[in-house]
Design an enzyme around this catalytic site. Structure first.
Site, mmCIF file in Angstrom:
data_model
loop_
_atom_site.group_PDB
_atom_site.id
_atom_site.type_symbol
_atom_site.label_atom_id
_atom_site.label_comp_id
_atom_site.label_asym_id
_atom_site.label_seq_id
_atom_site.Cartn_x
_atom_site.Cartn_y
_atom_site.Cartn_z
ATOM 1 N N ASP A 101 45.100 65.931 -26.815
ATOM 2 C CA ASP A 101 45.075 66.977 -27.601
ATOM 3 C C ASP A 101 45.728 66.949 -28.796
ATOM 4 O OD1 ASP A 101 47.841 66.326 -26.856
ATOM 5 O OD2 ASP A 101 48.133 67.946 -25.550
ATOM 6 N N GLU A 123 41.627 62.915 -20.188
ATOM 7 C CA GLU A 123 42.706 63.893 -20.003
ATOM 8 C C GLU A 123 42.101 65.419 -20.267
ATOM 9 O OE1 GLU A 123 46.607 64.716 -21.902
ATOM 10 O OE2 GLU A 123 47.258 63.357 -20.637
ATOM 11 N N GLU A 137 48.350 71.666 -30.143
ATOM 12 C CA GLU A 137 47.641 70.844 -29.095
ATOM 13 C C GLU A 137 46.703 71.767 -28.295
ATOM 14 O OE1 GLU A 137 50.933 70.609 -29.726
ATOM 15 O OE2 GLU A 137 51.136 68.697 -30.571
ATOM 16 N N HIS A 218 60.304 66.659 -29.521
ATOM 17 C CA HIS A 218 59.367 66.418 -30.680
ATOM 18 C C HIS A 218 58.584 67.667 -30.902
ATOM 19 C CE1 HIS A 218 55.475 65.488 -29.073
ATOM 20 N NE2 HIS A 218 56.231 65.047 -27.888
ATOM 21 N N ARG A 220 56.137 70.624 -32.450
ATOM 22 C CA ARG A 220 56.244 71.299 -33.372
ATOM 23 C C ARG A 220 56.636 72.890 -33.414
ATOM 24 N NH1 ARG A 220 53.339 68.847 -38.145
ATOM 25 N NH2 ARG A 220 52.682 66.933 -37.220
ATOM 26 N N HIS A 250 62.581 60.992 -31.907
ATOM 27 C CA HIS A 250 61.358 60.911 -32.610
ATOM 28 C C HIS A 250 61.409 60.814 -34.025
ATOM 29 C CE1 HIS A 250 57.178 62.094 -33.584
ATOM 30 N NE2 HIS A 250 56.617 61.950 -32.361
HETATM 31 C C1 UD1 Z 1 51.793 63.929 -32.543
HETATM 32 C C2 UD1 Z 1 50.828 64.986 -31.936
HETATM 33 C C3 UD1 Z 1 51.341 65.475 -30.770
HETATM 34 C C4 UD1 Z 1 52.101 64.481 -30.022
HETATM 35 C C5 UD1 Z 1 52.986 63.694 -30.482
HETATM 36 C C6 UD1 Z 1 53.463 62.498 -29.658
HETATM 37 C C7 UD1 Z 1 49.414 66.272 -33.603
HETATM 38 C C8 UD1 Z 1 49.362 67.412 -34.382
HETATM 39 N N1 UD1 Z 1 50.620 65.984 -32.895
HETATM 40 O O1 UD1 Z 1 52.928 64.684 -33.015
HETATM 41 O O2 UD1 Z 1 50.327 66.253 -30.178
HETATM 42 O O3 UD1 Z 1 52.418 65.248 -28.829
HETATM 43 O O4 UD1 Z 1 52.439 63.175 -31.591
HETATM 44 O O5 UD1 Z 1 54.548 61.936 -30.239
HETATM 45 O O6 UD1 Z 1 48.566 65.535 -33.338
HETATM 46 N N2 UD1 Z 1 56.248 59.314 -37.693
HETATM 47 C C9 UD1 Z 1 56.964 57.831 -38.076
HETATM 48 N N3 UD1 Z 1 56.501 56.904 -37.300
HETATM 49 C C10 UD1 Z 1 55.664 56.847 -36.076
HETATM 50 C C11 UD1 Z 1 55.300 58.214 -35.871
HETATM 51 C C12 UD1 Z 1 55.701 59.340 -36.404
HETATM 52 O O7 UD1 Z 1 57.480 57.858 -38.703
HETATM 53 O O8 UD1 Z 1 55.397 56.023 -35.459
HETATM 54 C C13 UD1 Z 1 56.856 60.479 -38.543
HETATM 55 C C14 UD1 Z 1 55.759 60.513 -39.880
HETATM 56 O O9 UD1 Z 1 56.842 61.120 -40.799
HETATM 57 C C15 UD1 Z 1 54.894 61.566 -39.592
HETATM 58 C C16 UD1 Z 1 55.601 62.598 -38.647
HETATM 59 O O10 UD1 Z 1 56.322 61.401 -38.036
HETATM 60 O O11 UD1 Z 1 54.320 62.107 -40.753
HETATM 61 C C17 UD1 Z 1 54.714 63.397 -37.530
HETATM 62 O O12 UD1 Z 1 53.717 62.686 -37.015
HETATM 63 P P1 UD1 Z 1 52.313 63.499 -36.535
HETATM 64 O O13 UD1 Z 1 51.479 62.539 -35.732
HETATM 65 O O14 UD1 Z 1 51.848 64.182 -37.474
HETATM 66 O O15 UD1 Z 1 53.181 64.522 -35.364
HETATM 67 P P2 UD1 Z 1 53.937 64.250 -34.091
HETATM 68 O O16 UD1 Z 1 54.996 65.224 -34.074
HETATM 69 O O17 UD1 Z 1 54.219 62.955 -34.038
HETATM 70 N N1 UDP Z 2 57.846 56.995 -24.549
HETATM 71 C C1 UDP Z 2 58.191 55.747 -24.980
HETATM 72 N N2 UDP Z 2 59.500 55.469 -25.809
HETATM 73 C C2 UDP Z 2 60.183 56.768 -26.129
HETATM 74 C C3 UDP Z 2 59.848 57.789 -25.862
HETATM 75 C C4 UDP Z 2 58.730 57.960 -24.758
HETATM 76 O O1 UDP Z 2 57.580 54.772 -24.633
HETATM 77 O O2 UDP Z 2 61.312 56.380 -26.925
HETATM 78 C C5 UDP Z 2 56.617 57.426 -23.965
HETATM 79 C C6 UDP Z 2 56.652 58.042 -22.547
HETATM 80 O O3 UDP Z 2 56.995 57.600 -21.367
HETATM 81 C C7 UDP Z 2 55.492 58.792 -22.562
HETATM 82 C C8 UDP Z 2 54.853 58.835 -23.976
HETATM 83 O O4 UDP Z 2 55.750 58.065 -24.704
HETATM 84 O O5 UDP Z 2 54.367 57.907 -21.873
HETATM 85 C C9 UDP Z 2 55.155 60.447 -24.462
HETATM 86 O O6 UDP Z 2 55.294 60.397 -25.728
HETATM 87 P P1 UDP Z 2 55.580 61.818 -26.581
HETATM 88 O O7 UDP Z 2 56.658 62.382 -25.576
HETATM 89 O O8 UDP Z 2 55.836 61.411 -27.769
HETATM 90 O O9 UDP Z 2 54.230 62.505 -26.587
HETATM 91 P P2 UDP Z 2 53.545 63.570 -25.465
HETATM 92 O O10 UDP Z 2 53.156 62.986 -24.198
HETATM 93 O O11 UDP Z 2 54.513 64.921 -25.502
HETATM 94 O O12 UDP Z 2 52.275 64.009 -26.423
#
Ligand code: UD1
Ligand code: UDP
Length: 403
Positions: A101, A123, A137, A218, A220, A250
């Site tokens: 998603d 999924e 999502e 984390h 939004r 996060h």
């Molecule tokens: C994204 C997904 C969400 C998922 C989540 C898992 C979308 C809209 N959101 O949200 O569905 O649950 O990932 O974690 O697709 N950042 C870093 N390093 C990283 C990752 C993220 O610095 O390795 C920071 C960056 O500033 C980035 C921000 O996090 O711009 C947001 O990342 P983004 O993928 O847009 O949204 P998530 O909140 O991570």
């Molecule tokens: N996870 C990880 N390290 C962390 C936090 C989460 O490996 O510090 C793993 C967790 O076990 C799960 C996945 O990341 O498999 C979940 O990711 P996240 O919560 O970012 O996204 P979501 O599942 O909500 O999309």
């Protein structure tokens, strides 16, 4: 089929949870050997994606490296569709697999649709019924479902949700969730090589004698008020002397900005960098309680016998609640605090939530997905020749002595 006798399957993902849930599929496809398997990552996440790629020894064929700090939904969407579209024009795969998603899933699906390339959705069928929770999502996965012609649903409930949206029954396959494959495989590796999860040990040692509460947040839709309420609840919960909170934060700047001012400096709260998957699994194993708004953690928790309090207003994973391992507590400070204290104080209630049966799968989802891809793309060969060693043996009795 455009590439001789070997169908070309392009596996795409961009975030940490997609990588965790897609690595079993990549491994199973490569082990099967009947496909030309290509991996293209958008790198919507960077460091958190790289943690998984490194652990699983997956070297992407193309890495679009799209993450930017504090990226907006519209800017990221446009980067994904433009750049991924160009990759499709070069690669011309017979099928693309997307996961779940995220924006990556939706925008990659759209790029495929514009080129009439079939999409398989791993999924598929999770629904909260509210396009603003989880946001964005719920819409991402609904759009992906409209485009996909193969829907790999983790549970019967997900299948029913797809049927209700008039997706044809013959295109829906209940496979279980690949997160269970990932979890079991990772545990197997950690058992064989405990050094893989040794980074968390000093922290567990520092909190020896305390009951560990694991936290992640984390979403939004929780930005602003929701995250502040979560932080305040954690600060109050930490007034208990018998617990220690471990919170891998996060890297989204909005999350860090909400958590740090309220939680830094509290002696029994550790705000730490995201853990790689083996260390996170080890940490969950050592935890007595999990407070989270994560989707994936709700699916993993039933394998840990660790109760989960879901800090969200809705869940698209009611199976965890029905299995008894999770409770939906919302995002108000008072509700989170009350639910956590109640579980920590009421042994009977606590033990009623421990579960050994994971309703999301049995660790064979990736194998099933490869079998279905064979039937679809290699009907003359069929699924009977899927290699039985493609899915590693699992050890269901993992629970470390320190837990
Ligand atoms: C994204 C997904 C969400 C998922 C989540 C898992 C979308 C809209 N959101 O949200 O569905 O649950 O990932 O974690 O697709 N950042 C870093 N390093 C990283 C990752 C993220 O610095 O390795 C920071 C960056 O500033 C980035 C921000 O996090 O711009 C947001 O990342 P983004 O993928 O847009 O949204 P998530 O909140 O991570
Ligand atoms: N996870 C990880 N390290 C962390 C936090 C989460 O490996 O510090 C793993 C967790 O076990 C799960 C996945 O990341 O498999 C979940 O990711 P996240 O919560 O970012 O996204 P979501 O599942 O909500 O999309």
């Amino acid at each position: 089929m455009q590439h001789g006798s070997c169908p070309k399957i392009l596996v795409s993902f961009g975030t940490r949870p997609e990588a965790i849930k897609m690595f079993p599929v990549v491994h199973a496809l490569k082990a099967d050997g009947a496909f030309d398997t290509r991996v293209v990552v958008t790198a919507q996440h960077r460091e958190m994606l790289d943690q998984v790629l490194q652990m699983t020894e997956i070297v992407p064929d193309v890495d679009l490296d799209l993450m930017q700090e504090g990226q907006s939904l519209d800017a990221l969407s446009s980067r994904i569709i433009t750049r991924f579209g160009s990759v499709l024009d070069v690669e011309r795969p017979d099928r693309v697999l997307v996961h779940g998603d995220t924006l990556t899933a939706m925008m990659v699906s759209l790029a495929c649709y514009f080129r009439k390339i079939p999409v398989g959705h791993v999924e598929a069928g999770l629904r909260s019924g509210n396009i603003y929770s989880p946001w964005p999502e719920e819409l991402n996965r609904k759009v992906t479902a409209i485009i996909a012609d193969l829907h790999f649903a983790p549970t019967q409930r997900a299948r029913q949700a797809l049927l209700a949206e008039t997706i044809a029954d013959e295109n829906i396959f209940v496979t279980g969730n690949t997160v269970v494959d990932a979890l079991l495989e990772t545990r197997r590796h950690v058992i064989a090589n405990p050094a893989l999860a040794s980074a968390i040990e000093p922290l567990l040692k520092r909190f020896e004698g305390k009951r560990i509460v694991a936290v992640t947040a984390h979403r939004r839709e929780n930005f602003g008020e929701g995250l502040t309420a979560i932080a305040k609840a954690l600060a109050k919960l930490a007034q208990r002397d018998d617990i220690a909170i471990i919170f891998p934060v996060h890297p989204n700047p909005a999350v860090r900005k909400a958590m740090r001012p309220l939680l830094e400096g509290i002696h029994n709260i550790a705000l730490i960098e995201p853990l790689d998957y083996p260390n996170f699994v080890r940490m969950l194993d050592a935890s007595e309680l999990i407070l989270t708004d994560s989707g994936g953690i709700q699916e993993e928790a039933p394998s840990f016998q660790t109760p989960v309090l879901i800090m969200r207003e809705t869940t698209e994973r009611p199976e965890a609640i029905e299995a008894g391992t999770a409770r939906l507590v919302g995002t108000s400070e008072a509700a989170i605090l009350a639910a956590a204290n109640q579980l920590l104080d009421n042994k009977h209630d606590f033990e009623a939530m421990a579960s050994k049966v994971n309703p999301f799968g049995d660790g064979t989802a990736a194998q099933k997905i490869v079998g279905i891809l064979r039937e679809r793309h290699l009907p003359q060969v069929g699924s009977s020749r899927v290699r039985v060693d493609a899915t590693p043996q699992v050890n269901l009795t993992f629970r470390t002595s320190a837990a």
